[in-house]
Design a protein around this motif. Structure first.
Motif, PDB file in Angstrom:
ATOM      1  N   PHE A 144      86.322  62.624  24.631  1.00 35.78           N
ATOM      2  CA  PHE A 144      85.912  62.184  23.299  1.00 35.78           C
ATOM      3  C   PHE A 144      86.941  61.205  22.727  1.00 35.78           C
ATOM      4  O   PHE A 144      88.147  61.347  22.938  1.00 35.78           O
ATOM      5  CB  PHE A 144      85.781  63.382  22.349  1.00 35.78           C
ATOM      6  CG  PHE A 144      84.715  64.361  22.742  1.00 35.78           C
ATOM      7  CD1 PHE A 144      83.491  63.928  23.226  1.00 35.78           C
ATOM      8  CD2 PHE A 144      84.912  65.731  22.614  1.00 35.78           C
ATOM      9  CE1 PHE A 144      82.498  64.827  23.578  1.00 35.78           C
ATOM     10  CE2 PHE A 144      83.937  66.635  22.965  1.00 35.78           C
ATOM     11  CZ  PHE A 144      82.725  66.188  23.460  1.00 35.78           C
ATOM     12  N   GLN A 145      86.444  60.239  21.968  1.00 35.58           N
ATOM     13  CA  GLN A 145      87.319  59.325  21.236  1.00 35.58           C
ATOM     14  C   GLN A 145      87.351  59.666  19.753  1.00 35.58           C
ATOM     15  O   GLN A 145      88.247  59.233  19.034  1.00 35.58           O
ATOM     16  CB  GLN A 145      86.852  57.874  21.436  1.00 35.58           C
ATOM     17  CG  GLN A 145      87.035  57.383  22.871  1.00 35.58           C
ATOM     18  CD  GLN A 145      88.495  57.459  23.300  1.00 35.58           C
ATOM     19  OE1 GLN A 145      89.403  56.993  22.585  1.00 35.58           O
ATOM     20  NE2 GLN A 145      88.751  58.065  24.462  1.00 35.58           N
ATOM     21  N   CYS A 163      82.345  72.376  17.042  1.00 32.40           N
ATOM     22  CA  CYS A 163      82.982  71.065  17.127  1.00 32.40           C
ATOM     23  C   CYS A 163      81.951  69.994  17.475  1.00 32.40           C
ATOM     24  O   CYS A 163      80.909  70.285  18.075  1.00 32.40           O
ATOM     25  CB  CYS A 163      84.108  71.075  18.154  1.00 32.40           C
ATOM     26  SG  CYS A 163      83.560  71.441  19.835  1.00 32.40           S
ATOM     27  N   PHE A 164      82.302  68.767  17.092  1.00 27.71           N
ATOM     28  CA  PHE A 164      81.439  67.620  17.350  1.00 27.71           C
ATOM     29  C   PHE A 164      82.304  66.480  17.869  1.00 27.71           C
ATOM     30  O   PHE A 164      83.399  66.218  17.342  1.00 27.71           O
ATOM     31  CB  PHE A 164      80.703  67.217  16.078  1.00 27.71           C
ATOM     32  CG  PHE A 164      79.852  68.334  15.517  1.00 27.71           C
ATOM     33  CD1 PHE A 164      78.565  68.523  15.960  1.00 27.71           C
ATOM     34  CD2 PHE A 164      80.381  69.222  14.579  1.00 27.71           C
ATOM     35  CE1 PHE A 164      77.798  69.569  15.469  1.00 27.71           C
ATOM     36  CE2 PHE A 164      79.626  70.263  14.087  1.00 27.71           C
ATOM     37  CZ  PHE A 164      78.325  70.432  14.533  1.00 27.71           C
ATOM     38  N   GLY A 165      81.817  65.819  18.916  1.00 26.74           N
ATOM     39  CA  GLY A 165      82.589  64.742  19.517  1.00 26.74           C
ATOM     40  C   GLY A 165      81.698  63.570  19.906  1.00 26.74           C
ATOM     41  O   GLY A 165      80.479  63.705  20.039  1.00 26.74           O
ATOM     42  N   ASP A 166      82.368  62.434  20.108  1.00 22.68           N
ATOM     43  CA  ASP A 166      81.650  61.231  20.527  1.00 22.68           C
ATOM     44  C   ASP A 166      82.571  60.415  21.423  1.00 22.68           C
ATOM     45  O   ASP A 166      83.813  60.440  21.252  1.00 22.68           O
ATOM     46  CB  ASP A 166      81.224  60.415  19.307  1.00 22.68           C
ATOM     47  CG  ASP A 166      80.133  59.423  19.653  1.00 22.68           C
ATOM     48  OD1 ASP A 166      78.940  59.760  19.490  1.00 22.68           O
ATOM     49  OD2 ASP A 166      80.475  58.308  20.086  1.00 22.68           O
ATOM     50  N   ASN A 167      81.975  59.685  22.352  1.00 24.35           N
ATOM     51  CA  ASN A 167      82.776  58.887  23.284  1.00 24.35           C
ATOM     52  C   ASN A 167      83.297  57.598  22.656  1.00 24.35           C
ATOM     53  O   ASN A 167      84.069  56.882  23.284  1.00 24.35           O
ATOM     54  CB  ASN A 167      81.949  58.535  24.525  1.00 24.35           C
ATOM     55  CG  ASN A 167      81.636  59.779  25.354  1.00 24.35           C
ATOM     56  OD1 ASN A 167      82.314  60.789  25.215  1.00 24.35           O
ATOM     57  ND2 ASN A 167      80.621  59.705  26.179  1.00 24.35           N
ATOM     58  N   SER A 168      82.888  57.307  21.439  1.00 26.72           N
ATOM     59  CA  SER A 168      83.344  56.106  20.730  1.00 26.72           C
ATOM     60  C   SER A 168      84.153  56.516  19.518  1.00 26.72           C
ATOM     61  O   SER A 168      83.838  57.504  18.852  1.00 26.72           O
ATOM     62  CB  SER A 168      82.152  55.258  20.288  1.00 26.72           C
ATOM     63  OG  SER A 168      81.363  54.878  21.400  1.00 26.72           O
ATOM     64  N   PRO A 169      85.202  55.726  19.220  1.00 28.35           N
ATOM     65  CA  PRO A 169      85.964  56.020  18.006  1.00 28.35           C
ATOM     66  C   PRO A 169      85.160  55.641  16.768  1.00 28.35           C
ATOM     67  O   PRO A 169      84.226  54.845  16.838  1.00 28.35           O
ATOM     68  CB  PRO A 169      87.212  55.146  18.153  1.00 28.35           C
ATOM     69  CG  PRO A 169      86.778  54.036  19.039  1.00 28.35           C
ATOM     70  CD  PRO A 169      85.763  54.588  19.966  1.00 28.35           C
TER      71      PRO A 169
END
Length: 537
Positions: A144-145, A163-169
């Motif tokens: 994740f970013q 939790c929550f994540g994304d591959n982009s900042p």
């Protein structure tokens, strides 16, 4: 350990007053966790979640994660359970490879470890810009970013994270409303998990309760002792087949009535007074000889036992020990003794106590009948074998007449300690044998010890006398078709007597007999009736 997350924007408060009087229970519960930093779209989405028709537990968890991912603009949502250094995924939306529901990882290799340690929300808008995170093991499995998470509390303790994540900042830091959304969602998920755990416990308890009811109904219906369940007014709610058979009436007919409908009027006053005392909490047990009126007008004599099972609901167990058969048996023994006395040759001597004992042949026939009766009713039966210690030496020292007087005294003690229905005889070796009906091992031991002490305290004989006693007990299971063998019973009593002799005489020894259990005792009921089974969810 992760570096300290960016400072959270200050908030003027955590919760806003909401009128819950017009809300559903789900929505009212949600208002406890509402944060004033939540935006209108977030509030609307959260209320929609709480008001939506409930699907399965897994579907509800997924719907919460999907909604939060949409509001946050994040790709992945994960709910995990954290215990010690173990992290298990409970639900996931668009997870990285290998991070599906049920996957397990060391907690210290996840970003959630920091959430657990801080017991608070953490958020990173751009993980790549944080040099301290470059070596974090979570980057290998969760690239994740951007990341935001909050702790989940269940039953008063921290047990996981959402939790929550994304591959982009993210272009900007997470806002106060974003944090408030994740924290509120964590609170709602904790409540959802608590309700699911409570439902599972209730389902398990109801299942155990249903099994207990089935077992109770099986024992109740198969028990050979006539029994019934009644209330404080004497109304019968359940009866077992044995009671219906005793009264000669159909169970369905009896179950619509009450105790006084089939009782002798003279015996009801004491029963009614006892029921009132039970209702007032003054007593919990009552017993008395009781007379029932059979369908044909015959008198059925029983020993009635009433015991309070549940004082709050007014549940009473009544048990009925049939006295008619016992008294018929006593009368039969009395007639037999009278017949034997009339057959004895006349003589000037007064018959001794030993003359009143049953002859061996009749005793053995009666013993077979007692064994069958014990098996039929599932009631214990004990065998007592008594021998006067060193009786040969006593006769040699004081004479045969003195020995006869001593044996008569011991026989009198044994006769006075037993009931009229008990069988007494003298064996060929001179020892006395007694069959104690409806007597278990503890009752037999108490009786034997009384006889032993009374024998040792005899006065007026030519010399001191003591006795040794051997005991065994036959305790069949109800409905058994396999009877005990009288030879085996007497042999075990003989072994117990020899044990008492070897260990020093003047003592009581007991030898247990394995109970006879029918092969179908533990068969599962096909369709239990009588005791209602609780409905499962």
């Amino acid at each position: 350990m992760l570096p300290t997350p960016p400072a959270r924007p200050p908030s003027s408060g955590h919760s806003s007053p909401v009128d819950t009087s017009e809300l559903s229970p789900q929505a009212a519960a949600a208002t406890v966790f509402l944060n004033e930093n939540l935006g209108p779209a977030q509030l609307q989405a959260l209320f929609a979640l709480t008001l939506a028709p409930a699907g399965t537990f897994s579907e509800q968890l997924r719907e919460y994660l999907v909604t939060a991912c949409r509001l946050l603009g994040m790709t992945t949502g994960i709910l995990g359970h954290a215990e010690a250094n173990r992290y298990e995924i409970m639900a996931a939306v668009n997870p990285p490879p290998g991070k599906v529901e049920g996957a397990i990882a060391p907690l210290n290799e996840t970003y959630c470890n920091e959430v657990v340690e801080q017991a608070g929300c953490i958020a990173y808008a751009n993980i790549a810009s944080t040099p301290a995170l470059e070596a974090h093991p979570a980057l290998k499995s969760m690239p994740f970013q951007s990341y935001i998470a909050a702790p989940v509390w269940t039953e008063g303790r921290l047990t996981g994270t959402v939790c929550f994540g994304d591959n982009s900042p993210r272009a900007a830091d997470f806002s106060a409303s974003d944090r408030a959304l994740v924290e509120t969602l964590a609170s709602l998920l904790g409540g959802l998990i608590d309700r699911e755990n409570a439902r599972k416990r209730l389902t398990s308890e109801l299942g155990n309760l249903r099994l207990a009811y089935q077992e109770m109904e099986l024992l109740f219906s198969r028990c050979q002792l006539p029994m019934a369940i009644m209330d404080f007014h004497g109304h019968w709610t359940r009866l077992n087949p044995a009671l219906a058979q005793l009264l000669g009436t159909e169970r369905s007919e009896l179950q619509r009535g009450a105790l006084e409908d089939v009782s002798h009027p003279a015996d009801m006053q004491a029963c009614q007074e006892a029921l009132l005392a039970m209702q007032a909490g003054e007593i919990t047990h009552f017993e008395q000889p009781h007379r029932y009126l059979g369908r044909q007008g015959q008198i059925i004599e029983v020993m009635l036992h009433l015991d309070v099972i549940d004082s709050h609901s007014g549940v009473i167990l009544s048990q009925h020990q049939d006295l008619s058969e016992r008294r018929s048996h006593e009368e039969s023994l009395a007639r037999m003794r009278h017949k034997l006395a009339s057959m004895a040759p006349p003589g000037p001597a007064v018959p001794s106590v030993l003359d009143k004992l049953l002859p061996t042949e009749i005793f053995e026939q009666q013993l077979d009948g007692e064994i069958a009766r014990s098996a039929r009713h599932g009631q214990p039966l004990s065998i007592l074998l008594l021998n006067v210690d060193a009786f040969t030496d006593f006769n040699r020292q004081y004479g045969r007449a003195a020995g006869d007087r001593a044996l008569q005294q011991v026989s009198t003690i044994l006769r006075n300690a037993t009931r009229k229905s008990d069988l007494l005889s003298q064996r060929d070796d001179g020892s006395l044998i007694a069959v104690l009906g409806q007597t278990d091992s503890s009752g037999a031991i108490i009786l034997a010890e009384r006889v032993r002490h009374a024998t040792a305290e005899l006065h007026g004989l030519d010399g001191p006398v003591t006795c040794s006693i051997g005991l065994t007990c036959y305790h069949p299971a109800p409905d058994t078709l396999t009877l005990a063998n009288r030879f085996e019973l007497c042999e075990r009593a003989q072994h117990a007597l020899k044990k008492a002799k070897r260990q020093g005489r003047n003592r009581v020894r007991f030898l247990e007999l394995e109970p006879v259990i029918p092969t179908d005792t533990f068969a599962s009921p096909q369709a239990p009736s009588g005791f209602p089974s609780p409905d499962l969810p």
